[in-house]
Design a protein around this motif. Structure first.
Motif, PDB file in Angstrom:
ATOM      1  N   LEU A  64       6.201  84.122  64.366  1.00 13.99           N
ATOM      2  CA  LEU A  64       7.440  84.419  63.670  1.00 13.99           C
ATOM      3  C   LEU A  64       7.408  85.739  62.913  1.00 13.99           C
ATOM      4  N   GLY A  65       6.378  86.520  63.119  1.00 17.40           N
ATOM      5  CA  GLY A  65       6.333  87.801  62.435  1.00 17.40           C
ATOM      6  C   GLY A  65       5.777  87.691  61.037  1.00 17.40           C
ATOM      7  N   PRO A  66       5.734  88.801  60.296  1.00 18.89           N
ATOM      8  CA  PRO A  66       5.077  88.811  58.981  1.00 18.89           C
ATOM      9  C   PRO A  66       5.856  88.099  57.889  1.00 18.89           C
ATOM     10  N   ASN A  67       7.207  88.008  57.997  1.00 18.25           N
ATOM     11  CA  ASN A  67       8.008  87.430  56.913  1.00 18.25           C
ATOM     12  C   ASN A  67       8.982  86.371  57.437  1.00 18.25           C
ATOM     13  N   PRO A  68       8.485  85.262  57.939  1.00 14.36           N
ATOM     14  CA  PRO A  68       9.386  84.231  58.461  1.00 14.36           C
ATOM     15  C   PRO A  68      10.096  83.499  57.330  1.00 14.36           C
ATOM     16  N   THR A  69      11.307  83.013  57.604  1.00 10.89           N
ATOM     17  CA  THR A  69      12.041  82.217  56.629  1.00 10.89           C
ATOM     18  C   THR A  69      11.610  80.762  56.728  1.00 10.89           C
ATOM     19  N   SER A  70      12.011  79.987  55.730  1.00  8.87           N
ATOM     20  CA  SER A  70      11.667  78.566  55.733  1.00  8.87           C
ATOM     21  C   SER A  70      12.306  77.851  56.908  1.00  8.87           C
ATOM     22  N   ASP A  71      13.525  78.243  57.248  1.00  7.44           N
ATOM     23  CA  ASP A  71      14.197  77.616  58.395  1.00  7.44           C
ATOM     24  C   ASP A  71      13.460  77.931  59.689  1.00  7.44           C
ATOM     25  N   ASP A  72      12.938  79.154  59.820  1.00  7.85           N
ATOM     26  CA  ASP A  72      12.172  79.510  61.021  1.00  7.85           C
ATOM     27  C   ASP A  72      10.928  78.638  61.144  1.00  7.85           C
ATOM     28  N   ILE A  73      10.251  78.461  60.040  1.00  7.68           N
ATOM     29  CA  ILE A  73       9.022  77.662  60.055  1.00  7.68           C
ATOM     30  C   ILE A  73       9.327  76.220  60.442  1.00  7.68           C
ATOM     31  N   ARG A  74      10.349  75.619  59.823  1.00  9.88           N
ATOM     32  CA  ARG A  74      10.684  74.227  60.126  1.00  9.88           C
ATOM     33  C   ARG A  74      11.114  74.067  61.579  1.00  9.88           C
ATOM     34  N   LYS A  75      11.784  75.050  62.116  1.00  7.56           N
ATOM     35  CA  LYS A  75      12.321  74.940  63.476  1.00  7.56           C
ATOM     36  C   LYS A  75      11.248  75.116  64.532  1.00  7.56           C
ATOM     37  N   HIS A  76      10.356  76.067  64.335  1.00  7.61           N
ATOM     38  CA  HIS A  76       9.437  76.450  65.404  1.00  7.61           C
ATOM     39  C   HIS A  76       7.986  76.042  65.164  1.00  7.61           C
ATOM     40  N   MET A  77       7.610  75.735  63.936  1.00  6.18           N
ATOM     41  CA  MET A  77       6.210  75.429  63.657  1.00  6.18           C
ATOM     42  C   MET A  77       6.019  74.013  63.138  1.00  6.18           C
ATOM     43  N   SER A  78       6.929  73.136  63.477  1.00  6.82           N
ATOM     44  CA  SER A  78       6.818  71.745  63.056  1.00  6.82           C
ATOM     45  C   SER A  78       6.498  70.866  64.255  1.00  6.82           C
ATOM     46  N   THR A  79       6.146  69.617  63.983  1.00 10.16           N
ATOM     47  CA  THR A  79       5.840  68.664  65.046  1.00 10.16           C
ATOM     48  C   THR A  79       6.402  67.307  64.678  1.00 10.16           C
ATOM     49  N   GLU A  80       6.751  66.537  65.686  1.00  7.47           N
ATOM     50  CA  GLU A  80       7.107  65.148  65.470  1.00  7.47           C
ATOM     51  C   GLU A  80       5.833  64.305  65.546  1.00  7.47           C
ATOM     52  N   TRP A  81       5.688  63.390  64.606  1.00  5.92           N
ATOM     53  CA  TRP A  81       4.564  62.449  64.647  1.00  5.92           C
ATOM     54  C   TRP A  81       5.065  61.126  65.185  1.00  5.92           C
ATOM     55  N   TRP A  82       4.425  60.640  66.228  1.00  2.00           N
ATOM     56  CA  TRP A  82       4.798  59.369  66.824  1.00  2.00           C
ATOM     57  C   TRP A  82       3.621  58.410  66.709  1.00  2.00           C
ATOM     58  N   GLY A  83       3.854  57.278  66.063  1.00  2.00           N
ATOM     59  CA  GLY A  83       2.832  56.251  65.927  1.00  2.00           C
ATOM     60  C   GLY A  83       3.452  54.881  66.054  1.00  2.00           C
ATOM     61  N   ASP A  84       2.621  53.868  66.287  1.00  3.43           N
ATOM     62  CA  ASP A  84       3.131  52.512  66.484  1.00  3.43           C
ATOM     63  C   ASP A  84       2.868  51.616  65.282  1.00  3.43           C
ATOM     64  N   ASN A  85       2.664  52.229  64.088  1.00  3.03           N
ATOM     65  CA  ASN A  85       2.401  51.457  62.881  1.00  3.03           C
ATOM     66  C   ASN A  85       3.421  51.845  61.808  1.00  3.03           C
ATOM     67  N   LYS A  86       4.164  50.846  61.322  1.00  2.00           N
ATOM     68  CA  LYS A  86       5.217  51.109  60.347  1.00  2.00           C
ATOM     69  C   LYS A  86       4.661  51.606  59.006  1.00  2.00           C
ATOM     70  N   SER A  87       3.477  51.136  58.627  1.00  2.00           N
ATOM     71  CA  SER A  87       2.900  51.561  57.347  1.00  2.00           C
ATOM     72  C   SER A  87       2.614  53.052  57.345  1.00  2.00           C
ATOM     73  N   ALA A  88       2.058  53.553  58.436  1.00  2.00           N
ATOM     74  CA  ALA A  88       1.776  54.984  58.521  1.00  2.00           C
ATOM     75  C   ALA A  88       3.070  55.787  58.505  1.00  2.00           C
ATOM     76  N   GLU A  89       4.098  55.275  59.159  1.00  2.00           N
ATOM     77  CA  GLU A  89       5.381  55.982  59.171  1.00  2.00           C
ATOM     78  C   GLU A  89       5.976  56.086  57.770  1.00  2.00           C
ATOM     79  N   ALA A  90       5.847  54.991  56.997  1.00  2.00           N
ATOM     80  CA  ALA A  90       6.424  54.982  55.649  1.00  2.00           C
ATOM     81  C   ALA A  90       5.737  55.965  54.712  1.00  2.00           C
ATOM     82  N   MET A  91       4.477  56.314  54.982  1.00  2.00           N
ATOM     83  CA  MET A  91       3.728  57.192  54.087  1.00  2.00           C
ATOM     84  C   MET A  91       4.317  58.597  54.017  1.00  2.00           C
ATOM     85  N   PHE A  92       5.049  59.012  55.045  1.00  2.00           N
ATOM     86  CA  PHE A  92       5.636  60.350  55.007  1.00  2.00           C
ATOM     87  C   PHE A  92       6.747  60.435  53.962  1.00  2.00           C
ATOM     88  N   GLY A  93       7.290  59.288  53.575  1.00  2.00           N
ATOM     89  CA  GLY A  93       8.315  59.303  52.550  1.00  2.00           C
ATOM     90  C   GLY A  93       7.799  58.910  51.188  1.00  2.00           C
TER      91      GLY A  93
END
Length: 611
Positions: free
Chosen positions: A405-434
């Motif tokens: 994203l270059g030397p000065n990326p915005t927060s929206d750029d980071i969230r859009k291009h440098m994020s990942t979805e976490w997929w798991g089969d345990n509800k407890s682990a899912e709740a920990m993100f909140g």
């Protein structure tokens, strides 16, 4: 020699002078100089970076080329004025020099000369070449990746550097090669057909672009090494393990003899390398076998032989990137990380599968791991949380390598291009993100608190989006537990693997069809002759319904076909005997859980049922 696992006509012999880097002495006080590994680190793309570059070429529609810098270190001058070096040339080195040099040193015994080039073998030579190569790429307009500095990018032009091996794809790739020729000498780049020991095939159909990664020759070499040390393999092995080695107490067995230990280290070392390169389906097996080498019971030897037989049976299996040409990068792709944990004494196992999912649901695997958890979990929720934290660290590295994203990326750029979805089969682990906390982790206040806090912070900043996935659809299942042959192919296809021997969906086929494809019997008895016992009758009825169209009306025999080549009498008898043994009241003394039992009779029964 390079490519020693390939046919003889592909061998490449090399020789070079090297500095004995472990024999460096200070001229000032004649003390020995030791180089610590920390300060002498230089970035390389590694296996994950190489897969990322190949995948990037597939999704953007550009073929990947490779180039090898000839005698790369020697093309860099040794210009460290703070550390001038002098070399003592031994007699055998002088004898191998060109005639002019030999004549020059003819009157000298072990002449001393100044080192002018970064010669192979010295600890600092790599530190000169690798950063120098990357620095010149930056001067040409490339931007370093946050996830891996050895995977720089300029627009759609992506590069991966592993010391002197370079991968590149994208527009204006020829311009980049021309720019590098100002600094280095190298042969003309060619279409990439291999990287770090992995064979690469880049294919195209009217609908798809395909990148196939294989190590068939190396797998055959590994199995031959096993045979050299231990003899023959099982005839049939539809899965790497038939027994979970965590169920056996290792302290009951003696320490492994040194000779046997060396043999195991050679074979299992080759297995670990194969698993790291492109065989995630055997990751759990490799992890379990590696942890047992110090105390090696007969059950471990049996499972190692089974794993070798499985690897050989599917020697052409590997990771495939099948990219639909109708999709657009990066709009139609999203980063996804699957994690799973399997809690069992004496320790839980974490599994991670990270890559990209396209809008049509095809998963492209770029990174994976299977390892024993460092912390002892006392419940499923805790083990799943540990696996989720471990997986996120691995998963976030993939999008950061693909999106610069270059030397000065915005927060929206980071969230859009440098994020990942976490997929798991345990509800407890899912709740920990909140929530960022859990009553079940009070006993792990410090260690788990740090993990949960990181997961919550990443979720709040939009870098990780938690999602729940049903257990059978979790692509990380295969990395944490023993899985039987019938389920194995489906699990491997979830990971995006190919080369499994057929293109049929095993999940939609019955056990009879699966066994039938593997048998080569020329004839069979009439199906009525095998009707023995309640379980046998039920199985026979199922088989009869499945293959009734293939029974000859004249002789009652069954024809060969692509699904059932014959009516496999012995296999069917074994299968219904196993099922009947569990439901027959006359066999009350039979083991209740044969899969978990380590006795020889139960293991033979389990193997027969799997096969």
């Amino acid at each position: 020699m390079k490519h020693h696992e390939r046919p003889e006509d592909e061998w490449r012999f090399r020789s070079r002078f090297v500095v004995l880097g472990d024999r460096v002495w200070s001229l000032s006080d004649r003390s020995r100089v030791f180089y610590q590994p920390g300060p002498f680190w230089a970035p390389v793309c590694g296996l994950v970076g190489a897969r990322v570059v190949l995948f990037h070429g597939a999704v953007t529609g550009f073929p990947t080329f490779s180039m090898d810098v000839e005698s790369a270190y020697l093309q860099e001058p040794w210009d460290l004025e703070d550390a001038p070096h002098f070399l003592i040339l031994h007699t055998d080195i002088v004898a191998a020099l060109p005639k002019e040099a030999r004549d020059k040193f003819s009157t000298m015994h072990e002449p001393c000369v100044r080192m002018r080039r970064a010669i192979y073998g010295h600890p600092r030579s790599g530190l000169i070449f690798v950063p120098g190569f990357l620095r010149r790429l930056r001067e040409m307009g490339f931007t370093e990746s946050v996830g891996n500095k050895a995977v720089p990018k300029r627009g759609q032009l992506s590069v991966g550097t592993c010391v002197d091996d370079v991968l590149a794809n994208g527009p204006d790739v020829d311009v980049m090669w021309s720019g590098m020729r100002k600094y280095y000498e190298f042969d003309d780049p060619t279409l990439c057909d291999g990287v770090i020991g992995v064979n690469v095939a880049q294919l195209a159909t009217p609908q798809y672009r395909i990148v196939r990664l294989r190590m068939s020759a190396y797998i055959v070499l590994m199995v031959d090494t096993f045979r050299k040390h231990f003899g023959t393999l099982p005839v049939v092995a539809g899965s790497p393990l038939s027994f979970d080695l965590r169920c056996e107490d290792r302290e009951e067995f003696d320490v492994t003899e040194p000779k046997l230990l060396n043999q195991l280290q050679e074979v299992i070392g080759m297995l670990n390398w194969t698993v790291r390169c492109l065989r995630p389906g055997s990751s759990f097996s490799a992890s379990q076998l590696s942890s047992r080498m110090s105390r090696w019971p007969p059950q471990c030897q049996k499972q190692l032989a089974r794993t070798m037989a499985f690897m050989l049976k599917y020697e052409d299996a590997g990771v495939d990137y099948v990219v639909d040409k109708s999709l657009t990068w990066p709009r139609d792709y999203r980063a996804v990380t699957f994690t799973d944990a399997d809690l069992r004494h004496p320790g839980a196992q974490s599994g991670v599968a990270s890559g990209y999912m396209d809008v049509k649901g095809r998963f492209h695997l770029l990174n994976w791991s299977s390892k024993k958890q460092a912390m002892a979990a006392d419940g499923t929720a805790v083990s799943e949380l540990i696996a989720a934290h471990y997986g996120i660290k691995i998963g976030l590295a993939v999008p950061t390598m693909l999106h610069h994203l270059g030397p000065n990326p915005t927060s929206d750029d980071i969230r859009k291009h440098m994020s990942t979805e976490w997929w798991g089969d345990n509800k407890s682990a899912e709740a920990m993100f909140g929530k960022g906390w859990s009553d079940s982790t009070v006993a792990y206040e410090l260690a788990m608190g740090l993990r949960l806090g990181l997961m919550r912070d990443l979720g709040e900043r939009g870098l990780v989006t938690p999602k729940h996935v049903e257990g059978p659809l979790n692509a990380a299942n295969l990395l944490t537990k023993k899985i039987g042959p019938l389920q194995l192919k489906r699990e491997m296809k979830l990971l995006g693997m190919g080369g499994m021997g057929d293109d049929e969906d095993v999940a939609t086929q019955g056990a009879a069809a699966h066994v039938g494809r593997r048998m080569e019997l020329g004839a069979a008895q009439s199906i009525e002759d095998m009707s023995r016992g309640t379980t046998g009758k039920h199985l026979v009825q199922y088989l009869q319904n499945y293959v009734e169209a293939r029974q000859c009306s004249n002789c009652g025999m069954y024809e060969r076909s692509n699904v059932i080549k014959a009516l496999f009498t012995s296999a069917v008898l074994k299968l219904w005997q196993v099922l009947g043994r569990k439901s027959n009241p006359a066999n009350e003394e039979e083991c209740v859980d044969q899969d978990a039992c380590s006795s020889e009779s139960c293991q033979e029964t389990v193997d027969q049922s799997h096969e």
